[in-house]
Scaffold this active site. Structure first.
Site, PDB file in Angstrom:
ATOM      1  N   HIS A   1      12.926  32.715  -7.893  1.00 20.57           N
ATOM      2  CA  HIS A   1      12.693  31.235  -7.584  1.00 20.57           C
ATOM      3  C   HIS A   1      13.877  30.507  -8.437  1.00 20.57           C
ATOM      4  CE1 HIS A   1       8.386  31.811  -6.131  1.00 20.57           C
ATOM      5  NE2 HIS A   1       8.607  32.789  -7.125  1.00 20.57           N
TER       6      HIS A   1
ATOM      7  N   LYS B   1       7.996  34.963   3.706  1.00 13.14           N
ATOM      8  CA  LYS B   1       7.155  35.002   2.552  1.00 13.14           C
ATOM      9  C   LYS B   1       5.950  34.353   2.957  1.00 13.14           C
ATOM     10  CE  LYS B   1       5.724  35.406  -1.686  1.00 13.14           C
ATOM     11  NZ  LYS B   1       6.196  35.011  -2.908  1.00 13.14           N
TER      12      LYS B   1
ATOM     13  N   HIS C   1      10.007  26.358 -14.862  1.00 11.41           N
ATOM     14  CA  HIS C   1       9.165  24.916 -14.701  1.00 11.41           C
ATOM     15  C   HIS C   1       9.744  24.169 -15.992  1.00 11.41           C
ATOM     16  CE1 HIS C   1       6.142  25.875 -11.800  1.00 11.41           C
ATOM     17  NE2 HIS C   1       6.180  27.147 -12.230  1.00 11.41           N
TER      18      HIS C   1
ATOM     19  N   HIS D   1       2.436  37.545  -1.400  1.00 10.54           N
ATOM     20  CA  HIS D   1       1.982  37.343  -2.833  1.00 10.54           C
ATOM     21  C   HIS D   1       0.397  37.761  -2.413  1.00 10.54           C
ATOM     22  CE1 HIS D   1       1.150  34.792  -6.310  1.00 10.54           C
ATOM     23  NE2 HIS D   1      -0.137  35.022  -5.806  1.00 10.54           N
TER      24      HIS D   1
ATOM     25  N   ASN E   1       9.452  28.573  -1.748  1.00 15.03           N
ATOM     26  CA  ASN E   1       8.409  27.736  -1.927  1.00 15.03           C
ATOM     27  C   ASN E   1       8.881  26.453  -2.749  1.00 15.03           C
ATOM     28  OD1 ASN E   1       8.955  29.171  -4.412  1.00 15.03           O
ATOM     29  ND2 ASN E   1       6.651  28.991  -5.046  1.00 15.03           N
TER      30      ASN E   1
ATOM     31  N   HIS F   1      13.467  39.216  -5.896  1.00 11.55           N
ATOM     32  CA  HIS F   1      12.340  37.876  -5.926  1.00 11.55           C
ATOM     33  C   HIS F   1      12.658  37.312  -7.121  1.00 11.55           C
ATOM     34  CE1 HIS F   1       7.863  36.804  -5.476  1.00 11.55           C
ATOM     35  NE2 HIS F   1       8.555  36.042  -6.318  1.00 11.55           N
TER      36      HIS F   1
ATOM     37  N   HIS G   1       5.648  41.186  -6.884  1.00 10.31           N
ATOM     38  CA  HIS G   1       4.953  41.268  -8.348  1.00 10.31           C
ATOM     39  C   HIS G   1       3.745  41.867  -8.393  1.00 10.31           C
ATOM     40  CE1 HIS G   1       3.113  37.670  -6.433  1.00 10.31           C
ATOM     41  NE2 HIS G   1       4.105  37.010  -6.563  1.00 10.31           N
TER      42      HIS G   1
ATOM     43  N   ALA H   1       2.002  27.873 -13.275  1.00  7.15           N
ATOM     44  CA  ALA H   1       2.161  29.235 -13.461  1.00  7.15           C
ATOM     45  C   ALA H   1       3.887  29.661 -13.164  1.00  7.15           C
ATOM     46  CB  ALA H   1       1.326  29.974 -12.314  1.00  7.15           C
TER      47      ALA H   1
ATOM     48  N   LEU I   1       1.529  33.890 -12.184  1.00  4.80           N
ATOM     49  CA  LEU I   1       0.445  34.352 -11.180  1.00  4.80           C
ATOM     50  C   LEU I   1       1.291  35.334 -10.066  1.00  4.80           C
ATOM     51  CD1 LEU I   1      -1.492  30.969 -10.222  1.00  4.80           C
ATOM     52  CD2 LEU I   1      -2.075  33.154 -11.357  1.00  4.80           C
TER      53      LEU I   1
ATOM     54  N   ASP J   1      10.655  37.452 -10.286  1.00  2.86           N
ATOM     55  CA  ASP J   1       9.877  36.354 -10.317  1.00  2.86           C
ATOM     56  C   ASP J   1      10.168  35.393 -11.176  1.00  2.86           C
ATOM     57  OD1 ASP J   1       7.958  35.048  -8.884  1.00  2.86           O
ATOM     58  OD2 ASP J   1       6.186  35.688 -10.109  1.00  2.86           O
TER      59      ASP J   1
ATOM     60  N   ARG K   1      14.857  27.197  -7.494  1.00  2.00           N
ATOM     61  CA  ARG K   1      14.538  26.083  -7.393  1.00  2.00           C
ATOM     62  C   ARG K   1      15.621  25.118  -6.629  1.00  2.00           C
ATOM     63  NH1 ARG K   1       9.554  27.714  -8.124  1.00  2.00           N
ATOM     64  NH2 ARG K   1       8.838  27.586 -10.400  1.00  2.00           N
TER      65      ARG K   1
HETATM   66  O1  DOR Z   1       3.904  32.538 -11.662  1.00  2.00           O
HETATM   67  C1  DOR Z   1       4.307  32.041 -10.410  1.00  2.00           C
HETATM   68  N1  DOR Z   1       5.193  31.050 -10.384  1.00  2.00           N
HETATM   69  N2  DOR Z   1       3.741  33.118  -9.451  1.00  2.00           N
HETATM   70  C2  DOR Z   1       4.250  32.393  -8.242  1.00  2.00           C
HETATM   71  O2  DOR Z   1       3.637  32.858  -7.157  1.00  2.00           O
HETATM   72  C3  DOR Z   1       4.952  31.372  -8.176  1.00  2.00           C
HETATM   73  C4  DOR Z   1       5.696  30.953  -8.925  1.00  2.00           C
HETATM   74  C5  DOR Z   1       6.429  29.635  -8.902  1.00  2.00           C
HETATM   75  O3  DOR Z   1       6.862  29.250  -8.007  1.00  2.00           O
HETATM   76  O4  DOR Z   1       6.378  28.932  -9.866  1.00  2.00           O
HETATM   77 ZN    ZN Z   2       7.364  34.375  -6.881  1.00  2.00          ZN
END
Ligand code: DOR
Ligand code: ZN
Length: 345
Positions: free
Chosen positions: A15, A99, A251, A136, A41, A13, A174, A263, A219, A247, A17
């Site tokens: 991200h 997802k 950012h 999620h 996402n 799992h 997560h 988050a 999150l 996870d 980007r």
């Molecule tokens: O903390 C998180 N960030 N939880 C998520 O479910 C999504 C993720 C994100 O894409 O930034």
């Molecule tokens: Zn995630």
């Protein structure tokens, strides 16, 4: 122990980007993991096999030249997802799961699902074709306390979903509570869970004691100590239902250090090192390989990796940030020392 060699792990799992952020972060994941389940996402979300294939290409193009890292793609389940798309996933060698984001639960979840019955025909097709559903697991009711959202989701949504689709492969992503640990332990073997390094290392004090710490905000949110202990116990138990999923969610630093911060914890820079720290603290380094390198691959019915990776006891300082020009990502444990370092492949 000062050195451990493991079968190369996978991240089930993450991200990564796209665009400039992808170029900044992907080498961190590819440095240690053989494969990773890539979250869909993006903005706009990855909802079709066609989009997933083009996103996969973008990831492959951003990898260091000698990398053999394989991105395992996923699709974002929406109210518009069709049974024909599920069939295409079943026929694709590159797309591995859907997802499910409850609408409004987290970053870029606006296109998610608000009423699960709407997608019952899609879930039925996924069950038929043996395609995993990655969840999620949080309710989004405004009145529901943010610390209770996972536990309530299990009771109000997941129990019914499993009754309706008993053979559907499900990964509860997560997990953060002892309720989720118990739920997964007592469910059938097609129900598994991923656990992040931050939920093994920190409780909710890390967010709030001594000042508000936006880089610990993700999150589902960090919970109290009793939940962290239950997660450590599950991860180090040798139960194959629990496996590694960072996870890692980068950012821009300024979008976290602001009045309404995003988050996500960025952990890809030191993922295995962070897990090693948590497992060592629990006296369970011997259980790390199963959790990091075997159980996820087994669940997804993919071969285990054959390369190895070595971690050595070596202090190193985590940088203040990664990235250049207008990209700056603050990693978990920025400006702090870590005790383990991936040293060789
Ligand atoms: O903390 C998180 N960030 N939880 C998520 O479910 C999504 C993720 C994100 O894409 O930034
Ligand atoms: Zn995630």
């Amino acid at each position: 122990m000062t050195k451990i060699t493991l079968t190369q792990p996978d991240d089930w799992h993450v991200h990564v980007r796209n665009g400039a952020m992808l170029k900044t972060v992907i080498a961190h994941t590819a440095r240690q993991f053989g494969r990773a389940i890539i979250m869909p996402n993006l903005k706009p979300p990855v909802t079709t096999v066609k989009q997933a294939l083009s996103y996969r290409k973008e990831i492959l193009n951003a990898l260091p030249a000698d990398s053999t890292f394989q991105p395992l793609m996923t699709l974002y389940l929406t109210n518009q997802t069709s049974v024909a798309e599920v069939k295409q996933v079943a026929e694709s060698a590159f797309v591995h799961a859907f997802k499910l984001y409850p609408a409004g639960a987290t970053t870029h979840s606006e296109a998610g699902i608000s009423t699960l019955v709407t997608v019952y025909p899609i879930l039925e097709a996924m069950e038929k074709y043996n395609i995993p559903l990655l969840i999620h697991g949080e309710v989004t009711d405004e009145v529901c306390d943010i610390f209770d959202r996972e536990a309530i989701f299990l009771e109000k949504i997941l129990t019914g979903l499993i009754q309706q689709f008993p053979a559907l492969q499900i990964v509860l992503e997560h997990i953060t509570t002892k309720e989720a640990v118990q739920f997964v332990e007592s469910a059938a073997k097609n129900i598994a869970a991923t656990i992040t390094p931050q939920h093994l290392l920190y409780n909710r004090n890390a967010l709030l004691v001594g000042g508000i710490r936006p880089h610990h905000y993700c999150l589902p949110i960090l919970k109290r100590e009793s939940h962290r202990l239950a997660l450590v116990k599950a991860a180090t138990s040798g139960n194959p239902k629990f496996f590694l999923g960072t996870d890692s969610a980068p950012h821009l630093s300024h979008l976290k250090e602001t009045a309404c911060g995003c988050a996500g914890c960025y952990t890809a820079h030191a993922a295995l090192e962070l897990y090693a720290e948590a497992f060592e603290k629990a006296g369970a380094l011997d259980k790390l390989e199963g959790f990091a390198s075997f159980y996820g691959a087994d669940f997804y019915q993919l071969p285990r990796n054959t390369k190895t990776i070595t971690l050595e006891k070596q202090d190193w300082l985590v940088p203040d940030h990664y990235g250049e020009n207008d990209i700056s990502v603050t990693p978990l444990k920025a400006n702090e020392m870590l005790a383990w370092k991936v040293s060789a492949f």
